[in-house]
Write a protein that holds these residues in place. Sequence first.
Motif, PDB file in Angstrom:
ATOM      1  N   VAL A   1      30.809 -10.264 -11.802  1.00 21.19           N
ATOM      2  CA  VAL A   1      30.628 -10.983 -13.065  1.00 21.19           C
ATOM      3  C   VAL A   1      30.265 -10.027 -14.198  1.00 21.19           C
ATOM      4  CG1 VAL A   1      29.195 -12.680 -14.267  1.00 21.19           C
ATOM      5  CG2 VAL A   1      30.029 -13.160 -11.973  1.00 21.19           C
ATOM      6  N   GLN A   2      29.369  -9.090 -13.917  1.00 21.84           N
ATOM      7  CA  GLN A   2      28.938  -8.174 -14.970  1.00 21.84           C
ATOM      8  C   GLN A   2      30.042  -7.204 -15.381  1.00 21.84           C
ATOM      9  OE1 GLN A   2      26.117  -8.543 -16.656  1.00 21.84           O
ATOM     10  NE2 GLN A   2      25.662 -10.293 -15.336  1.00 21.84           N
ATOM     11  N   THR A   3      31.040  -7.028 -14.535  1.00 20.70           N
ATOM     12  CA  THR A   3      32.181  -6.177 -14.883  1.00 20.70           C
ATOM     13  C   THR A   3      33.212  -6.936 -15.713  1.00 20.70           C
ATOM     14  OG1 THR A   3      31.893  -4.896 -12.845  1.00 20.70           O
ATOM     15  CG2 THR A   3      34.019  -4.716 -13.962  1.00 20.70           C
ATOM     16  N   ILE A   4      33.578  -8.127 -15.258  1.00 14.59           N
ATOM     17  CA  ILE A   4      34.657  -8.885 -15.896  1.00 14.59           C
ATOM     18  C   ILE A   4      34.150  -9.733 -17.056  1.00 14.59           C
ATOM     19  CG2 ILE A   4      36.467 -10.605 -15.498  1.00 14.59           C
ATOM     20  CD1 ILE A   4      36.976  -7.871 -14.215  1.00 14.59           C
ATOM     21  N   GLY A   5      32.899 -10.172 -17.028  1.00 14.14           N
ATOM     22  CA  GLY A   5      32.369 -11.051 -18.079  1.00 14.14           C
ATOM     23  C   GLY A   5      32.581 -10.528 -19.494  1.00 14.14           C
ATOM     24  N   PRO A   6      32.145  -9.292 -19.802  1.00 12.86           N
ATOM     25  CA  PRO A   6      32.355  -8.775 -21.158  1.00 12.86           C
ATOM     26  C   PRO A   6      33.837  -8.662 -21.526  1.00 12.86           C
ATOM     27  CG  PRO A   6      30.666  -7.510 -20.038  1.00 12.86           C
ATOM     28  CD  PRO A   6      31.296  -8.394 -19.004  1.00 12.86           C
TER      29      PRO A   6
ATOM     30  N   ILE B   1      36.508  -4.163  -6.760  1.00  8.15           N
ATOM     31  CA  ILE B   1      37.517  -5.166  -6.400  1.00  8.15           C
ATOM     32  C   ILE B   1      37.655  -6.273  -7.450  1.00  8.15           C
ATOM     33  CG2 ILE B   1      37.134  -4.754  -3.938  1.00  8.15           C
ATOM     34  CD1 ILE B   1      35.565  -7.379  -3.846  1.00  8.15           C
ATOM     35  N   SER B   2      36.739  -6.318  -8.398  1.00  8.61           N
ATOM     36  CA  SER B   2      36.708  -7.444  -9.337  1.00  8.61           C
ATOM     37  C   SER B   2      37.954  -7.519 -10.206  1.00  8.61           C
ATOM     38  CB  SER B   2      35.459  -7.359 -10.222  1.00  8.61           C
ATOM     39  OG  SER B   2      35.459  -6.164 -10.996  1.00  8.61           O
ATOM     40  N   GLY B   3      38.450  -6.386 -10.682  1.00 15.15           N
ATOM     41  CA  GLY B   3      39.603  -6.391 -11.565  1.00 15.15           C
ATOM     42  C   GLY B   3      40.861  -6.886 -10.874  1.00 15.15           C
ATOM     43  N   ASP B   4      41.069  -6.443  -9.646  1.00 20.33           N
ATOM     44  CA  ASP B   4      42.253  -6.876  -8.901  1.00 20.33           C
ATOM     45  C   ASP B   4      42.220  -8.384  -8.646  1.00 20.33           C
ATOM     46  OD1 ASP B   4      43.672  -4.274  -8.203  1.00 20.33           O
ATOM     47  OD2 ASP B   4      41.661  -3.844  -7.497  1.00 20.33           O
ATOM     48  N   ILE B   5      41.044  -8.914  -8.296  1.00 23.04           N
ATOM     49  CA  ILE B   5      40.930 -10.351  -8.037  1.00 23.04           C
ATOM     50  C   ILE B   5      41.178 -11.143  -9.314  1.00 23.04           C
ATOM     51  CG2 ILE B   5      39.371 -12.203  -7.310  1.00 23.04           C
ATOM     52  CD1 ILE B   5      37.975 -10.135  -5.521  1.00 23.04           C
ATOM     53  N   GLN B   6      40.589 -10.695 -10.428  1.00 26.05           N
ATOM     54  CA  GLN B   6      40.759 -11.420 -11.694  1.00 26.05           C
ATOM     55  C   GLN B   6      42.215 -11.412 -12.146  1.00 26.05           C
ATOM     56  OE1 GLN B   6      41.372  -9.997 -15.138  1.00 26.05           O
ATOM     57  NE2 GLN B   6      41.745 -12.178 -15.502  1.00 26.05           N
TER      58      GLN B   6
ATOM     59  N   PHE C   1      38.171   1.307 -23.176  1.00 26.10           N
ATOM     60  CA  PHE C   1      39.403   1.137 -22.407  1.00 26.10           C
ATOM     61  C   PHE C   1      40.068  -0.200 -22.717  1.00 26.10           C
ATOM     62  CE2 PHE C   1      37.530   4.050 -18.898  1.00 26.10           C
ATOM     63  CZ  PHE C   1      37.922   5.166 -19.617  1.00 26.10           C
ATOM     64  N   LYS C   2      39.278  -1.278 -22.811  1.00 23.68           N
ATOM     65  CA  LYS C   2      39.846  -2.595 -23.084  1.00 23.68           C
ATOM     66  C   LYS C   2      40.533  -2.626 -24.441  1.00 23.68           C
ATOM     67  CE  LYS C   2      40.569  -6.963 -22.123  1.00 23.68           C
ATOM     68  NZ  LYS C   2      41.502  -7.322 -21.047  1.00 23.68           N
ATOM     69  N   ASN C   3      39.868  -2.105 -25.442  1.00 25.12           N
ATOM     70  CA  ASN C   3      40.440  -2.132 -26.794  1.00 25.12           C
ATOM     71  C   ASN C   3      41.626  -1.180 -26.954  1.00 25.12           C
ATOM     72  OD1 ASN C   3      38.503  -3.989 -27.419  1.00 25.12           O
ATOM     73  ND2 ASN C   3      37.310  -2.668 -28.761  1.00 25.12           N
ATOM     74  N   MET C   4      41.715  -0.187 -26.075  1.00 31.23           N
ATOM     75  CA  MET C   4      42.852   0.728 -26.115  1.00 31.23           C
ATOM     76  C   MET C   4      44.009   0.237 -25.247  1.00 31.23           C
ATOM     77  SD  MET C   4      42.150   3.494 -28.096  1.00 31.23           S
ATOM     78  CE  MET C   4      42.909   4.981 -27.469  1.00 31.23           C
ATOM     79  N   GLY C   5      43.861  -0.963 -24.641  1.00 28.66           N
ATOM     80  CA  GLY C   5      44.977  -1.585 -23.947  1.00 28.66           C
ATOM     81  C   GLY C   5      45.040  -1.381 -22.448  1.00 28.66           C
ATOM     82  N   VAL C   6      43.966  -0.893 -21.829  1.00 26.75           N
ATOM     83  CA  VAL C   6      43.948  -0.688 -20.376  1.00 26.75           C
ATOM     84  C   VAL C   6      43.716  -2.038 -19.695  1.00 26.75           C
ATOM     85  CG1 VAL C   6      42.845   0.548 -18.463  1.00 26.75           C
ATOM     86  CG2 VAL C   6      43.058   1.648 -20.706  1.00 26.75           C
ATOM     87  N   SER C   7      44.360  -2.279 -18.561  1.00 28.29           N
ATOM     88  CA  SER C   7      44.241  -3.562 -17.850  1.00 28.29           C
ATOM     89  C   SER C   7      42.888  -3.667 -17.152  1.00 28.29           C
ATOM     90  CB  SER C   7      45.363  -3.704 -16.823  1.00 28.29           C
ATOM     91  OG  SER C   7      45.260  -2.693 -15.829  1.00 28.29           O
TER      92      SER C   7
END
Length: 443
Positions: free
Chosen positions: A254-259, A391-396, A44-50
């Motif tokens: 952290v384990q979600t957003i770190g990578p 909730i991690s993505g919204d906070i970041q 998802f990240k490499n395909m441009g998803v936020s």
Amino acid sequence: MSQSQIPAAADAAAERSPMRWVPSLYFMQGTQFFVVMMLASFVFKNMGVSNDQIARWTSVLGTAWAIKPLWSPFLELMRHKKTIVVAMQGLAAILVAVLALTLQTPWWFVLALCVFFLCAYASATHDIACDGLYMGALDSTRQARYAGWQGAFFNGARFFMVGVVLKIAGVLEAPMGVANAWTTVFVGLAVLMAVLAAYNAYSLPGKLSAEHSDLQASAIWETTREIVIDFFRKPGIWMAVLFIVLFRFAEGQVQTIGPLFLIEARDKGGLGLTTSQVADVYGWVGTVAFLVGSVLGGYFTAWLSLRRAMPVLLLAMSVPNATFYYLAATLPSDMWHIGGAVFVEMFGYGFGFVGMILYIMQAVAPGKFQTAHYALGSGVMQLGFILSRSISGDIQVAVGYEHFFLWTLFCGVPVLLLLPFVRIPGKPPAAAEPVPQPAESTT
């Protein structure tokens, strides 16, 4: 094959050395899990998803492993666990092949999410039958003897998915483009999974048949109801549930957003690593550090007792938060520097996470329904992880990477404040003391 030869063949399969089927069984278990819970984020990240979308949807996928205790008793209606295991492995191979095709369509995101959703529930169902087959095929002595191989090959799948599969995707992305690279990778992975499923159909003990047991669904439902009621009647159970949720509150974020931070462009606050570089630091350095930390954390806790070790284990769980805050604040570009930081991060994660596994084993599970209550405790643990992940993505996105990782440092404080009020057992009797295994990461 004649009818007289069929029982003989089944008996021969049952007598095979567990080393002929335990490695392939648990490698396949890990492969299915990490396709959903690790590779999906990178695709998802490499395909441009936020980041907020990635965190939100991958947390939804993770609910499969949190709620699997709800349907696990009903798998007992099938007499032979081998049938379920092989069926779920074959289904996983088909779904990964379909996943490869979805990336070539204009509606790839929605279609890929649907396939990942099916993969998650097939994998969770496979986990239940897989562990049931293992316990049914081996006596208690051999269960203990080969338990280490379970963890080794499950985590070997983690290394394979991040260190090899992700590396191949990274190498192919430049000449082929992201979508074509991942399509190629998933086709190859589907072929590998199909081969493993075929091998397990031959090597696993038991029979491939659709025979039903003598159990009745109504009786299973009544037992399940009794198990759940007994679980929530345990003394201090609500404090234990809160402790489990808070234990993973910072870690899940952290384990979600770190990578994703590692692969984010530098002008957006990330380290700007390529997919191939992330595979190197997480697949090789990170996996080794996690396993070493898990083993040492287990021995440390066995030596000191869970009650006395828990404060140290909780502090170890804050090491990843501090490490990523340091990386976000300094943005180093040297790979040795980054690799060293990832080693520290994953070592702390592996060392501290042992505390949660042993807490559920020793403080939550004991009682009349020990195995079932361990599964329920693990489900609560996964739900806590999903809550923090969602909730991690919204906070970041709202505060940026540096402030986000600083926030996660403060998220580790509530569980430390709660610790004096939580009932944690001391050193268990030698005969009952569990042998800690490298934790099965849920990220």
